[in-house]
Scaffold this motif. Sequence first.
Motif, PDB file in Angstrom:
ATOM      1  N   HIS A 158      14.398  63.010  16.861  1.00 45.96           N
ATOM      2  CA  HIS A 158      14.394  64.069  15.851  1.00 45.96           C
ATOM      3  C   HIS A 158      13.592  63.594  14.632  1.00 45.96           C
ATOM      4  O   HIS A 158      13.947  62.590  14.003  1.00 45.96           O
ATOM      5  N   GLU A 159      12.552  64.301  14.293  1.00 41.11           N
ATOM      6  CA  GLU A 159      11.621  63.860  13.251  1.00 41.11           C
ATOM      7  C   GLU A 159      12.307  63.595  11.919  1.00 41.11           C
ATOM      8  O   GLU A 159      11.989  62.628  11.221  1.00 41.11           O
ATOM      9  N   ARG A 160      13.286  64.415  11.572  1.00 39.61           N
ATOM     10  CA  ARG A 160      13.932  64.254  10.264  1.00 39.61           C
ATOM     11  C   ARG A 160      14.643  62.916  10.142  1.00 39.61           C
ATOM     12  O   ARG A 160      14.768  62.371   9.038  1.00 39.61           O
ATOM     13  N   LEU A 161      15.116  62.359  11.259  1.00 42.59           N
ATOM     14  CA  LEU A 161      15.861  61.111  11.199  1.00 42.59           C
ATOM     15  C   LEU A 161      14.970  59.901  10.955  1.00 42.59           C
ATOM     16  O   LEU A 161      15.421  58.877  10.446  1.00 42.59           O
ATOM     17  N   MET A 162      13.704  60.002  11.306  1.00 41.01           N
ATOM     18  CA  MET A 162      12.773  58.903  11.102  1.00 41.01           C
ATOM     19  C   MET A 162      12.000  59.024   9.797  1.00 41.01           C
ATOM     20  O   MET A 162      11.293  58.102   9.401  1.00 41.01           O
ATOM     21  N   PRO A 164      11.595  59.218   5.853  1.00 45.55           N
ATOM     22  CA  PRO A 164      12.238  58.947   4.554  1.00 45.55           C
ATOM     23  C   PRO A 164      12.207  60.155   3.617  1.00 45.55           C
ATOM     24  O   PRO A 164      13.125  60.345   2.820  1.00 45.55           O
ATOM     25  N   ALA A 165      11.167  60.977   3.734  1.00 45.71           N
ATOM     26  CA  ALA A 165      11.044  62.153   2.861  1.00 45.71           C
ATOM     27  C   ALA A 165      12.138  63.172   3.144  1.00 45.71           C
ATOM     28  O   ALA A 165      12.446  64.019   2.293  1.00 45.71           O
ATOM     29  N   LEU A 166      12.755  63.097   4.330  1.00 41.17           N
ATOM     30  CA  LEU A 166      13.858  63.993   4.685  1.00 41.17           C
ATOM     31  C   LEU A 166      15.199  63.269   4.640  1.00 41.17           C
ATOM     32  O   LEU A 166      16.178  63.731   5.213  1.00 41.17           O
ATOM     33  N   ALA A 167      15.211  62.130   3.929  1.00 39.25           N
ATOM     34  CA  ALA A 167      16.425  61.316   3.788  1.00 39.25           C
ATOM     35  C   ALA A 167      16.969  60.908   5.150  1.00 39.25           C
ATOM     36  O   ALA A 167      18.160  61.034   5.444  1.00 39.25           O
ATOM     37  N   GLY A 168      16.050  60.397   5.996  1.00 40.08           N
ATOM     38  CA  GLY A 168      16.404  60.014   7.346  1.00 40.08           C
ATOM     39  C   GLY A 168      17.152  58.692   7.431  1.00 40.08           C
ATOM     40  O   GLY A 168      17.471  58.059   6.430  1.00 40.08           O
ATOM     41  N   ASP A 173      23.296  60.113   8.572  1.00 40.62           N
ATOM     42  CA  ASP A 173      23.538  61.075   9.642  1.00 40.62           C
ATOM     43  C   ASP A 173      24.786  60.754  10.458  1.00 40.62           C
ATOM     44  O   ASP A 173      25.583  61.649  10.745  1.00 40.62           O
ATOM     45  N   VAL A 174      24.955  59.489  10.837  1.00 42.71           N
ATOM     46  CA  VAL A 174      26.120  59.113  11.639  1.00 42.71           C
ATOM     47  C   VAL A 174      26.989  58.037  10.990  1.00 42.71           C
ATOM     48  O   VAL A 174      28.211  58.037  11.156  1.00 42.71           O
ATOM     49  N   GLY A 175      26.366  57.144  10.229  1.00 39.86           N
ATOM     50  CA  GLY A 175      27.139  56.121   9.534  1.00 39.86           C
ATOM     51  C   GLY A 175      28.119  56.703   8.540  1.00 39.86           C
ATOM     52  O   GLY A 175      29.181  56.130   8.271  1.00 39.86           O
ATOM     53  N   VAL A 176      27.800  57.862   8.004  1.00 38.21           N
ATOM     54  CA  VAL A 176      28.687  58.542   7.064  1.00 38.21           C
ATOM     55  C   VAL A 176      30.052  58.817   7.694  1.00 38.21           C
ATOM     56  O   VAL A 176      31.087  58.792   7.010  1.00 38.21           O
TER      57      VAL A 176
END
Length: 323
Positions: A158-162, A164-168, A173-176
Motif C-alpha cells: 500500500h503506497e501510503r504506508l511507505m 513519509p508524506a502520508l505519515a506512513g 498503522d499497526v503499532g498503535v
Amino acid sequence: MKIGILGAGHIASTMAKTLNAMEGGVKCHAVASRDLERAKNFASEHRIEKAYGSYEELACDPDVEIIYIATPHSHHAEHAKLCIEHGKAVLCEKAFAKNASEAKSVLDFAKEKNVLVTEAIWTRYMPSRKLIDEIIASGIVGKITSLTANLHYNISHHERLMNPALAGGALLDVGVYTLNFALMHFGAEIERIDSSAALTKTGVDGTNSITLYYKDGRAAFLNSGMFSRSDRKGIFFGERGYIVVENINNPNAICVFDERDNLIKKIEVPAQISGYEYEVEETIATLKAKKLECDSMPHSETLRVMEMMDSLRKSWGVKFPGE
C-alpha cells in the motif's frame, strides 16, 4: 442518526457495510471523495443516498450529524477541522493525526467550537476490553508480571504506508494497536521506554520493537511490522499460568492456560457485525448526552498515544515532511 463518510477507500467500505447492518435508526447518508465518480460508485455499491466530489460538500450537508474520517493519517487533522468548522461530530480513524501537535490543535478547536470528536481506535470500544480486564482481575493466573503483543501484516504494497508524506510506517498503522493494548490493560504509569526499528528505504519504520517498563515492575513487550503476517496474539504472563488474547486487532477469543499449558478456560467474544459498530454506538450515545469526548477513548489518551509515538519516531530518526 445520519452519518457521512469522508474518504472512499477500503476501511470506508467496511464502515459503510457496518452502518448498513446496524439497527436503531443509524443511516449511512452520504459519502465524499475528491473524485466524484469514485464517490458515486461507492454510494451505489453501499446504497448510500448522497455522493459528493469534495469533502467540503459533505461537511456542509445539513442532514449529516456525524462524519467518519477515513483518509490517510497525514490528512486527518485538516479534514477533522473542516468537519468541526461546520459543526459536525467527528469519528476519526486512528492514528488520530500524524503527530501530537496536530492532534492537540484538533482537540482544542473542537473544544472551542463545542463539537464532539473521538478517535476510531475500535479496540478501545469493544466488549472484549472489559472481558480481558475481568479475567485479569479474577486472579486466575495469579499476579501478572508482563505482557507481549504483536501485530504484523503484509501491507507494505500500500503506497501510503511507505510514503513519509502520508505519515506512513508500521507504527502509526499497526503499532498503535500494540501501544493501546498495553495502555488499556496495564495503564500509563510507565517508568521508561526502550525501542528500536528497522527503517525502509523511504525512511519510515518497516518493523519495530517497543518495551514499556512500568513503575510497579511490570513490562510490556510490543512489536509490529508491515512485511509479514504474525499470529497477532496478546499474552499476559502470570505466576500460575498465562492468558492468550487471540488477535489484539479484533479479539475473537480469550484463552487461559495453567502453568502446565493446560487450557483451563476459554471465553468467546460476542458476535459482531465488523467490530466498528461499537465505536459508532458510543459516539452516538455521547453526542446525544451532549458530551465532547467518549469515555472509552478520552482525549487525554489520544494525546498520550500520539506523544508516545512522536517520542518513538524521534528516537528512530523518522520524520514526516513539515515536522
